[in-house]
Each structure stands twice: as structure tokens, then as C-alpha cells.
Write a protein that holds these residues in place. Structure first.
Motif, PDB file in Angstrom:
ATOM      1  N   ALA A  96     -27.926   5.245 -13.826  1.00  0.00           N
ATOM      2  CA  ALA A  96     -28.359   4.966 -12.452  1.00  0.00           C
ATOM      3  C   ALA A  96     -27.797   5.988 -11.467  1.00  0.00           C
ATOM      4  N   LEU A  97     -26.555   6.374 -11.657  1.00  0.00           N
ATOM      5  CA  LEU A  97     -25.907   7.316 -10.742  1.00  0.00           C
ATOM      6  C   LEU A  97     -26.266   8.760 -11.048  1.00  0.00           C
ATOM      7  N   GLU A  98     -26.785   8.987 -12.275  1.00  0.00           N
ATOM      8  CA  GLU A  98     -27.095  10.340 -12.748  1.00  0.00           C
ATOM      9  C   GLU A  98     -25.846  11.208 -12.758  1.00  0.00           C
ATOM     10  N   LEU A  99     -24.731  10.574 -13.187  1.00  0.00           N
ATOM     11  CA  LEU A  99     -23.446  11.261 -13.272  1.00  0.00           C
ATOM     12  C   LEU A  99     -22.689  10.780 -14.514  1.00  0.00           C
ATOM     13  N   PRO A 100     -21.907  11.657 -15.160  1.00  0.00           N
ATOM     14  CA  PRO A 100     -21.058  11.202 -16.271  1.00  0.00           C
ATOM     15  C   PRO A 100     -19.956  10.285 -15.752  1.00  0.00           C
ATOM     16  N   LEU A 101     -19.508   9.360 -16.593  1.00  0.00           N
ATOM     17  CA  LEU A 101     -18.507   8.379 -16.171  1.00  0.00           C
ATOM     18  C   LEU A 101     -17.423   8.208 -17.233  1.00  0.00           C
ATOM     19  N   LEU A 102     -16.262   7.774 -16.734  1.00  0.00           N
ATOM     20  CA  LEU A 102     -15.125   7.471 -17.600  1.00  0.00           C
ATOM     21  C   LEU A 102     -14.490   6.173 -17.114  1.00  0.00           C
ATOM     22  N   LEU A 118     -12.023  14.346  -7.546  1.00  0.00           N
ATOM     23  CA  LEU A 118     -12.661  13.294  -8.332  1.00  0.00           C
ATOM     24  C   LEU A 118     -12.905  12.056  -7.468  1.00  0.00           C
ATOM     25  N   THR A 119     -13.759  11.183  -7.958  1.00  0.00           N
ATOM     26  CA  THR A 119     -13.907   9.850  -7.378  1.00  0.00           C
ATOM     27  C   THR A 119     -13.319   8.851  -8.361  1.00  0.00           C
ATOM     28  N   LEU A 120     -12.275   8.152  -7.947  1.00  0.00           N
ATOM     29  CA  LEU A 120     -11.662   7.119  -8.781  1.00  0.00           C
ATOM     30  C   LEU A 120     -11.883   5.780  -8.091  1.00  0.00           C
ATOM     31  N   TYR A 121     -12.762   4.986  -8.668  1.00  0.00           N
ATOM     32  CA  TYR A 121     -13.075   3.670  -8.113  1.00  0.00           C
ATOM     33  C   TYR A 121     -12.144   2.662  -8.782  1.00  0.00           C
ATOM     34  N   SER A 122     -11.319   2.017  -7.971  1.00  0.00           N
ATOM     35  CA  SER A 122     -10.345   1.072  -8.510  1.00  0.00           C
ATOM     36  C   SER A 122     -11.024  -0.187  -9.016  1.00  0.00           C
ATOM     37  N   LEU A 123     -10.712  -0.557 -10.248  1.00  0.00           N
ATOM     38  CA  LEU A 123     -11.238  -1.784 -10.840  1.00  0.00           C
ATOM     39  C   LEU A 123     -10.161  -2.851 -10.703  1.00  0.00           C
ATOM     40  N   ALA A 124     -10.267  -3.641  -9.636  1.00  0.00           N
ATOM     41  CA  ALA A 124      -9.223  -4.616  -9.317  1.00  0.00           C
ATOM     42  C   ALA A 124      -9.845  -5.899  -8.812  1.00  0.00           C
ATOM     43  N   GLN A 125      -9.092  -6.996  -8.990  1.00  0.00           N
ATOM     44  CA  GLN A 125      -9.538  -8.300  -8.516  1.00  0.00           C
ATOM     45  C   GLN A 125      -8.318  -9.156  -8.228  1.00  0.00           C
ATOM     46  N   ALA A 126      -8.272  -9.768  -7.059  1.00  0.00           N
ATOM     47  CA  ALA A 126      -7.185 -10.687  -6.689  1.00  0.00           C
ATOM     48  C   ALA A 126      -5.820 -10.044  -6.911  1.00  0.00           C
ATOM     49  N   ASN A 127      -5.688  -8.807  -6.419  1.00  0.00           N
ATOM     50  CA  ASN A 127      -4.419  -8.067  -6.491  1.00  0.00           C
ATOM     51  C   ASN A 127      -3.992  -7.714  -7.918  1.00  0.00           C
ATOM     52  N   ALA A 128      -4.882  -7.889  -8.871  1.00  0.00           N
ATOM     53  CA  ALA A 128      -4.588  -7.484 -10.248  1.00  0.00           C
ATOM     54  C   ALA A 128      -5.419  -6.250 -10.575  1.00  0.00           C
ATOM     55  N   VAL A 168     -14.145   6.503 -13.207  1.00  0.00           N
ATOM     56  CA  VAL A 168     -13.926   7.885 -12.772  1.00  0.00           C
ATOM     57  C   VAL A 168     -15.236   8.666 -12.807  1.00  0.00           C
ATOM     58  N   LEU A 169     -15.512   9.362 -11.699  1.00  0.00           N
ATOM     59  CA  LEU A 169     -16.650  10.272 -11.599  1.00  0.00           C
ATOM     60  C   LEU A 169     -16.117  11.682 -11.339  1.00  0.00           C
ATOM     61  N   PRO A 170     -16.635  12.696 -12.024  1.00  0.00           N
ATOM     62  CA  PRO A 170     -16.139  14.061 -11.840  1.00  0.00           C
ATOM     63  C   PRO A 170     -16.738  14.738 -10.612  1.00  0.00           C
ATOM     64  N   THR A 171     -16.725  14.038  -9.475  1.00  0.00           N
ATOM     65  CA  THR A 171     -17.207  14.597  -8.212  1.00  0.00           C
ATOM     66  C   THR A 171     -16.519  13.858  -7.074  1.00  0.00           C
ATOM     67  N   THR A 172     -16.529  14.442  -5.906  1.00  0.00           N
ATOM     68  CA  THR A 172     -15.891  13.792  -4.765  1.00  0.00           C
ATOM     69  C   THR A 172     -16.807  12.726  -4.170  1.00  0.00           C
ATOM     70  N   SER A 173     -16.200  11.766  -3.488  1.00  0.00           N
ATOM     71  CA  SER A 173     -16.989  10.680  -2.891  1.00  0.00           C
ATOM     72  C   SER A 173     -17.935  11.196  -1.822  1.00  0.00           C
ATOM     73  N   GLU A 174     -17.596  12.346  -1.204  1.00  0.00           N
ATOM     74  CA  GLU A 174     -18.468  12.910  -0.163  1.00  0.00           C
ATOM     75  C   GLU A 174     -19.835  13.317  -0.724  1.00  0.00           C
ATOM     76  N   HIS A 175     -19.873  13.583  -2.043  1.00  0.00           N
ATOM     77  CA  HIS A 175     -21.132  14.015  -2.650  1.00  0.00           C
ATOM     78  C   HIS A 175     -21.987  12.835  -3.119  1.00  0.00           C
ATOM     79  N   LEU A 176     -21.507  11.626  -2.882  1.00  0.00           N
ATOM     80  CA  LEU A 176     -22.280  10.451  -3.288  1.00  0.00           C
ATOM     81  C   LEU A 176     -23.158   9.984  -2.134  1.00  0.00           C
TER      82      LEU A 176
END
Length: 390
Positions: A25-31, A72-82, A88-96
Motif C-alpha cells: 500500500a505504501l509502495e515502500l520496503p518495510l522492517l 529514516l521513519t521509525l513508527y513506534s509500535l506502542a499501546q498503553a505505555n507499553a 521502519v521505513l528507509p525514508t524520512t517522514s517528510e517524503h510521506l
């Protein structure tokens, strides 16, 4: 996570499937990384150099998060402070684009739910497994047959001989940092030993990692060599971790004797610090006289050292010499004059003269075996006392 319904809607997919859907969907590699920075899944086209960068700087990632990776863009996977990890996307958030940001948030929520769900299952399984392993190494079973039968629930072959290995960091850490470091240590240990022995078993106990390694064709010296390789590989893969020492218990055939091997491994890692304060690898079978001395009261050890080595200690203090150190090195090098002289940075003939002087001060003849044993034990006792007084 946006809503629990969003998470439940993704429950039928694996983390890999969710990640591949997101990448399409994003047309980007992911980790996807877990909470201690270990890769869980990656698309085939995810840049290997970016993955290597994240692994080299895993400590920075754990301490400072995405701020230290501006490319890089690192999207935090968190819930209820855990925290459960990062997408991880190999591009900056400005390019999204705004659409990509919305998609990233949705997929991030889905993957967070899956990570949470997997951790709940893992934690449940781990609790039962840890109870079993705790009972195993403390021999809280009525019979070896009971231990073996329960071990089969986790596909453990407890009827086969196992080495018990205790791994301990050389430096103390805060409770939070210790927990993180132990989690990484356990992951790395299982990754390393799984390639070398059948199904290694691990247990985190207080501030130590306990490993049960099936003997198979592994001899004690081979295990010591393998432990050294593990230290070296761990330093290369996770250089931010503190150095560690390793103790190895003796091999016992009966499952009921695993508790004995565990206590031996604990003693080995502790007593091994008398010889190697850091990065030591000590087999209980190689401790020699230290096994006996560790059970002697401190006062008795002190009296024995004073009675035996007092002339040497007094002479060194009055004349600013180092004859006691010379004698210790002489014994540590198995009474090899060339090896001891090299360590002491003196000529062999000079060392020979020093040994002669030491014999005079002690009123002893070090050519006799019983005299050498007496003063060797005294030097070992002094080493134990120094360690206890640190």
C-alpha cells in the motif's frame, strides 16, 4: 493503537502478512523490529545497509528512539505505555504523503495488536516454562521420571545429559537497563547456540542467564571454546553490552543432578573472577583448590595467609619490593621461569635470584613439592581474601 476493533480485524493475519500489505500500500520496503531492536520481519527489498545501521546502533535506538535516525521513519509500535517495537521505513517522514501517513498509522495499529497478542501468548507460555525450569534446577521434583515427562511438554529431552552454563555481566546496571540487556543477551545466546547444539534451553534468573546445553558430542573443552566464540561474536554484534563472564558446571548423567550442575556453574562464574575479574570462562572442574578454599571461613584464611606469608609481606612493606607478587606470578605460570619473567618484565636470571631471596625470607626450600604446595595454597587463599574484600 486507534481502537481495539482495528486490532481485532487484523487478528487473522500474521505480522509478515500485515507488513507485506503495508509495504504494497505504501509502495515502500518495510522492517519490523521488536522492543529490544531485533528484526522480526522485513520485506525482501528492505535495504541491507539500513538494517546493518540499526543493528550497529541498537543501544542508541533503545535509549533515544527515532530521534537519532533522521534519514529514516521509525513508527513506534506502542499501546498503553507499553512499547512493542518499531515499523521502519528507509525514508524520512517528510517524503510521506498524507495518505501514506494515514496508512502507516493504520498498519502500525494492526501490527501493534499482533505484537501484543503474540507477547501475551509468549508470556503465558514462558511463565509455565520458567516455573518448570526453576523447579528443574532446584530439584523440586519427586523423581527423574517426573522431570523427564514434564520436559516433553516443551519437547525437552531431559533424559539426556546436559551441561549447565551460567552467564553474568561483569558490571552492574540499573534495573531497567539490566532487564533490556538480559533480554538481548538471551536472544543472542539462543541464536548462537541453536546453530551448534540441539535445542538450547534458557532461563533468566535474577541477574544471570542460565543455559542448559545438551551434551550430544560436546566435550568440556569444546564447550569452553564455544563459550569463547560466543563472547567474541556477541561483542561484534552488540558491542554496547557490558562484558560478561561464564561458568560451566560438570556433566552429570541423571536429570536429578542438574541442580548440582547449576550450583557448580554458579560457583564457577563467581570463583572464576579470582583468576579473571572480567570476561572469564571457568569450568567448575578446573577450579582446583579454589573449590575448597571458598568454603573456608574468612578468618581462617586470613590466619593461614599471615602465618605462611607474613615474612614476605613484611619485607615488601619495609623495602618497597614486590616479592609476594613475584611468587604469585611464578605459581600462576606453572613455575615456568621464562613465562613468569616475561610477565614481570625482568630477566630470567633476575627472577631466579628473586626466587632464591623469597626462599630465604620464607625459610623454605621451593624445590620440595610439599613446600611449593604450601605456598601455592597460601597465594590462592590470599587471592580469595582479596576478592571477598573488594
Amino acid at each position: 493503537m486507534t481502537t481495539i476493533e482495528a486490532g481485532l480485524s487484523s487478528a487473522g493475519f500474521s505480522i509478515e502478512e500485515q507488513m507485506n500489505c503495508a509495504a504494497h500500500a505504501l509502495e515502500l520496503p518495510l522492517l519490523v523490529l521488536d522492543a529490544v531492536g531485533t528484526p522480526i520481519a522485513a520485506t525482501a527489498d528492505f535495504p541491507s545497509d539500513v538494517l546493518a545501521l540499526l543493528q550497529r546502533n541498537r543501544q542508541v535506538l533503545l535509549q533515544q528512539g527515532s530521534a537519532s535516525f533522521p534519514t529514516l521513519t521509525l513508527y513506534s509500535l506502542a499501546q498503553a505505555n507499553a512499547a512493542y517495537g518499531w515499523l521502519v521505513l528507509p525514508t524520512t517522514s517528510e517524503h510521506l504523503s498524507l495518505q501514506q501517513e494515514d496508512q502507516l498509522a493504520q498498519f502500525g495499529s494492526n501490527i501493534t495488536f499482533l505484537l501484543w497478542h503474540r507477547q501475551e501468548i509468549d508470556d503465558h507460555d514462558r511463565r509455565y516454562r520458567e516455573h518448570f525450569l526453576y523447579d528443574l534446577i532446584y530439584h523440586n521434583f519427586e523423581s527423574s521420571n517426573e522431570m523427564t515427562a514434564l520436559g516433553r511438554l516443551w519437547n525437552y529431552h531431559m533424559d539426556r545429559p546436559h551441561y549447565v552454563v551460567v552467564v553474568e555481566f561483569d558490571l552492574t546496571r540499573s534495573a531497567e537497563q539490566l532487564a533490556s540487556h538480559l533480554a538481548i543477551l538471551e536472544q543472542e545466546a539462543l541464536r548462537f547456540f541453536s546453530r551448534r547444539v540441539p535445542q538450547p534451553i534458557s532461563l533468566l534468573l535474577d541477574d544471570q542467564l542460565v543455559l542448559l546445553l545438551e551434551q550430544s558430542n560436546l566435550c568440556r573443552q569444546g564447550l569452553c571454546s564455544m563459550a569463547k566464540q560466543f563472547q567474541q561474536e556477541l561483542h561484534a554484534r552488540a558491542a554496547f553490552l557490558p562484558t560478561l563472564s561464564i561458568g560451566i558446571g560438570q556433566l552429570h548423567d541423571a536429570p536429578a543432578d542438574l541442580c548440582r550442575s547449576f550450583q557448580e556453574a554458579k560457583q564457577a562464574v563467581s570463583l572464576g573472577r579470582y583468576r579473571h575479574p572480567t570476561e572469564g570462562i571457568t569450568s567448575y572442574a578446573d577450579l582446583g583448590i579454589l573449590k575448597l578454599l571458598s568454603h573456608v571461613r574468612t578468618e581462617e584464611l586470613d590466619d593461614f595467609c599471615q602465618e605462611t606469608l607474613a615474612p614476605l609481606i613484611d619485607y615488601d612493606e619495609k623495602n618497597n619490593t614486590a616479592y609476594l607478587r613475584t611468587l604469585e606470578v611464578y605459581f600462576e605460570e606453572n613455575e615456568s621461569l621464562p613465562a613468569a619473567a616475561q610477565r614481570l618484565f625482568i630477566h630470567v636470571n633476575t627472577l631466579r635470584n628473586h626466587i632464591r631471596k623469597i626462599s630465604e625470607l620464607l625459610d623454605a626450600d621451593l624445590t620440595f613439592a610439599d613446600q611449593r604446595v604450601l605456598f601455592y595454597v597460601a597465594c590462592q587463599s590470599l587471592r580469595v581474601l582479596r576478592h571477598l574484600r573488594q
